[in-house]
Scaffold this active site. Structure first.
Site, PDB file in Angstrom:
ATOM      1  N   GLU A   1       0.958  -1.138  -0.087  1.00 50.06           N
ATOM      2  CA  GLU A   1      -0.126   0.178   0.058  1.00 50.06           C
ATOM      3  C   GLU A   1       0.876   1.412   0.060  1.00 50.06           C
ATOM      4  O   GLU A   1       1.953   1.246   0.826  1.00 50.06           O
ATOM      5  CB  GLU A   1      -0.896  -0.122   1.299  1.00 50.06           C
ATOM      6  CG  GLU A   1      -1.909   1.194   1.287  1.00 50.06           C
ATOM      7  CD  GLU A   1      -2.539   1.487   2.394  1.00 50.06           C
ATOM      8  OE1 GLU A   1      -2.252   1.004   3.328  1.00 50.06           O
ATOM      9  OE2 GLU A   1      -3.599   2.353   2.544  1.00 50.06           O
TER      10      GLU A   1
ATOM     11  N   ARG B   1       5.786 -12.680   9.637  1.00 51.18           N
ATOM     12  CA  ARG B   1       6.708 -11.502   9.555  1.00 51.18           C
ATOM     13  C   ARG B   1       7.761 -11.494  10.493  1.00 51.18           C
ATOM     14  O   ARG B   1       7.731 -12.572  11.446  1.00 51.18           O
ATOM     15  CB  ARG B   1       5.919 -10.140   9.501  1.00 51.18           C
ATOM     16  CG  ARG B   1       4.819 -10.070  10.403  1.00 51.18           C
ATOM     17  CD  ARG B   1       4.780  -8.588  10.511  1.00 51.18           C
ATOM     18  NE  ARG B   1       3.494  -8.203   9.912  1.00 51.18           N
ATOM     19  CZ  ARG B   1       2.993  -6.966   9.374  1.00 51.18           C
ATOM     20  NH1 ARG B   1       3.762  -5.913   9.943  1.00 51.18           N
ATOM     21  NH2 ARG B   1       2.160  -6.506   8.710  1.00 51.18           N
TER      22      ARG B   1
ATOM     23  N   LYS C   1       4.640   0.285  10.096  1.00 44.63           N
ATOM     24  CA  LYS C   1       4.723   1.869   9.359  1.00 44.63           C
ATOM     25  C   LYS C   1       4.286   2.883  10.156  1.00 44.63           C
ATOM     26  O   LYS C   1       4.657   4.005   9.995  1.00 44.63           O
ATOM     27  CB  LYS C   1       3.823   1.510   8.214  1.00 44.63           C
ATOM     28  CG  LYS C   1       4.425   0.609   6.950  1.00 44.63           C
ATOM     29  CD  LYS C   1       3.563   1.173   5.439  1.00 44.63           C
ATOM     30  CE  LYS C   1       3.060   0.098   5.078  1.00 44.63           C
ATOM     31  NZ  LYS C   1       2.424   0.243   3.695  1.00 44.63           N
TER      32      LYS C   1
END
Length: 548
Positions: free
Chosen positions: A27, A252, A262
């Site tokens: 994104e 992850r 983020k």
RNA sequence: AGCCCCGUGGUGUAGUGGUUAGCAUAGGAGACUCUGGAUCUCUUGACAGCAGUUCAAAUCUGCUCGGGGCUACCA
């Protein structure tokens, strides 16, 4: 062979798919970080291994948070990492029309409806993990009425937040994601690529599988948090009856002494705790690039981290190991002194200078040689001298002989002190040892780096340390991760370097012998050299000291 | 609590019924060295627990314990 490749093998064997096609779907609302590098190397690596295709696709479905700045940065980072998407650069927003048509399809089938509830009500009606939800009144509407309403939503007749399009699934489903998820919301916000063409935007769960389907992706690889979304991913594709990729989730990773979300990285940038997204202390790809990391080191790191499904916290030491290993092979060596202590070679004639012939990289014979000036006045590292050396300290001390790298054996004959601080060393060279070896075969226990004072080039050096003082800044309940910021994560010093350093260009990487790997920062201008320390060399002496 | 996922040396990962449980990194010891770097050698250290199936279990089954995720008109 990891579990994803096993699944791919199986799909090929059973005929579920006859080819492999992956995608990396960021994104564009932030910069890529080292965690994304892992995802990229899984996606791209699998495409490579199976001679399949690999797409870079922007999942740009939320114009409120996204922007072209991020698109550009992400494209640059993916290219730099070496994931070759060729011409396969796509945007989810290009599929908005098709998605909309499919949504109408679901409405007609009675599988989706327009809901008039406010977001608070939607949340309340959803119930919770222990309590089934209640059905929205919109559920009772006819497909015709829903279709009309949905078209008017698209036409812009309703204000933001007033209605949504929802999938009609099961408000009592044990998987919360299946409790009539929102497919479209009304948002009168221009899109960075679509302008004001749209005022309804698709939600992730609705959009993502469609994007994969349109592109013919076979394996849609994502992180573990989407595991509970897979039933929804499958549901939409099944209801539509369109090409159906397989979603597979992997874990992850977290890394010690940094943060990886983020949101938190944005917080650091906006709160001015770092200079920018590409601040060399950031775990972003751009930050690591600026710091001097190589794509090869990052790729190697991702390979070593592996692919699995369990929570993990990677020691940042592993990353440092990878970059040292790569840079050791590839970096030319120079000498530079970060904390200069003046040395006068008393038996070396004033005004005389010599040029030492030096190997650029002992690990790479092809790297050539250079000449380094030597003269009566030099600088050495302040901590390479001790007035009263402890056991195991092999460097310079009164009366002790050491080697100046690639130059001479020198013996310390005295020193000057001012206000308790050593300001100058006196040494004498053994002229017979030019080049660094003694004809009589005597050995010294230590070799020091040095710089000729008169020829020294000045540079600003930025020394980086871990951004946080604790391994897991987010793991302390009730405390904000920023409380653990390391106040000493950046130290700026002036360095004296050998002349060759003046010829380096921004982005050039090299080793300062005995100190570490450095690279030239883009802040460098004519007359001002700025260097970043990528990582220190392994330091056995520091470890011995630490133990004492 | 409902649903889903995961437990192998400090860390990360391999193992798919029979292995001295492998590899990497970190740690320790030594060799070598014109970077206390690199390189090389040796070495410490793990199957969450309990039952069961089996000649044989890290591997299969059940339970227990532990960890993580999910309750956005974000992705």
């Amino acid at each position: 062979m990891d579990f994803i490749r096993e699944a791919v093998d199986e799909d090929l064997r059973t005929g579920r798919f006859d080819r492999v096609h992956t995608r990396f779907p960021p994104e564009p609302n932030g910069y890529l970080h080292i965690g994304h590098a892992k995802a990229i190397w899984i996606d791209y690596g699998i495409a490579l291994d199976y001679r399949g295709k690999f797409n870079l696709r922007f999942d740009d479905t939320n114009p409120a948070k996204e922007g072209q700045e991020y698109v550009d940065a992400i494209v640059e980072d993916v290219r730099w990492l070496g994931a070759d998407f060729g011409g396969r650069l796509f945007y989810a927003s290009d599929y908005f029309e098709q998605m909309y048509l499919w949504a109408e399809d679901l409405v007609r089938k009675g599988k989706a409806y327009v809901c008039d509830l406010t977001s608070e009500q939607v949340s309340e009606y959803r119930g919770n993990v222990n309590k089934p939800g209640r059905e929205s009144p919109g559920r009772l509407r006819s497909p015709e009425e829903n279709l009309d309403l949905f078209r008017r939503m698209r036409a812009g007749e309703f204000p933001d937040g007033s209605r949504t399009l929802r999938a009609k699934i099961d408000m009592a489903h044990p998987n919360m994601n299946m409790r009539d998820p929102v497919m479209y919301r009304i948002l009168h916000t221009p899109h960075h690529r679509q302008g004001d063409k749209w005022c309804v935007y698709p939600m992730y769960d609705w959009a993502h599988g469609l994007e994969d389907s349109i592109e013919g992706v076979t394996h849609s690889l994502c992180s573990l948090e989407y595991e509970n979304h897979r039933p929804l991913y499958d549901w939409f594709l099944d209801q539509l009856g369109i090409y159906h990729p397989r979603q597979i989730e992997f874990a992850r990773f977290n890394m010690t002494y940094t943060v990886m979300s983020k949101r938190m990285l944005l917080d650091l940038v906006e709160g001015r705790h770092v200079k920018s997204w590409d601040d060399p202390r950031m775990p972003t790809i751009s930050g690591m690039r600026r710091r001097g990391y190589t794509p090869a080191a990052i790729k190697d790191f991702c390979r070593r981290v592996g692919v699995a499904k369990s929570y993990n916290m990677i020691d940042v030491g592993m990353l440092e190991h990878c970059v040292r290993e790569d840079l050791n092979r590839t970096s030319p060596r120079y000498m530079g002194v970060l904390d200069p202590l003046k040395v006068v070679i008393e038996n070396f004639p004033e005004g005389h200078e010599e040029f030492m012939d030096v190997v650029n990289n002992p690990e790479d014979p092809g790297a050539g040689r250079r000449r380094v000036p030597f003269s009566r006045e030099l600088y050495v590292e302040r901590d390479d001298f001790m007035e009263e050396p402890p056991k195991k300290f092999f460097r310079l001390a009164p009366g002790r002989e050491v080697r100046l790298r690639n130059a001479y054996l020198v013996t310390c004959t005295g020193f000057e002190k001012k206000d308790g601080k050593i300001v100058e060393l006196k040494c004498k060279v053994d002229p017979a040892t030019r080049g660094g070896d003694a004809p009589d075969g005597r050995k010294v226990k230590s070799t020091l780096h040095w710089v000729s004072a008169k020829h020294a080039v000045h540079a600003e050096v930025r020394l980086y340390d871990r951004l946080f003082t604790v391994e897991d800044p987010t793991g302390h309940e009730g405390k904000d991760f920023k409380e653990f910021l390391n106040p000493d994560s950046l130290k700026v010093v002036r360095c004296m370097a050998e002349p060759a350093v003046a010829g380096l260009k921004p982005g050039d990487r090299f080793q300062f012998e005995r100190l570490g790997y450095f690279c030239v920062d883009p802040d460098t201008m004519p007359g001002k050299i700025v260097l970043n320390r990528t990582v220190e060399l392994r330091d056995t002496w520091a470890r011995i000291q630490g133990k004492q």
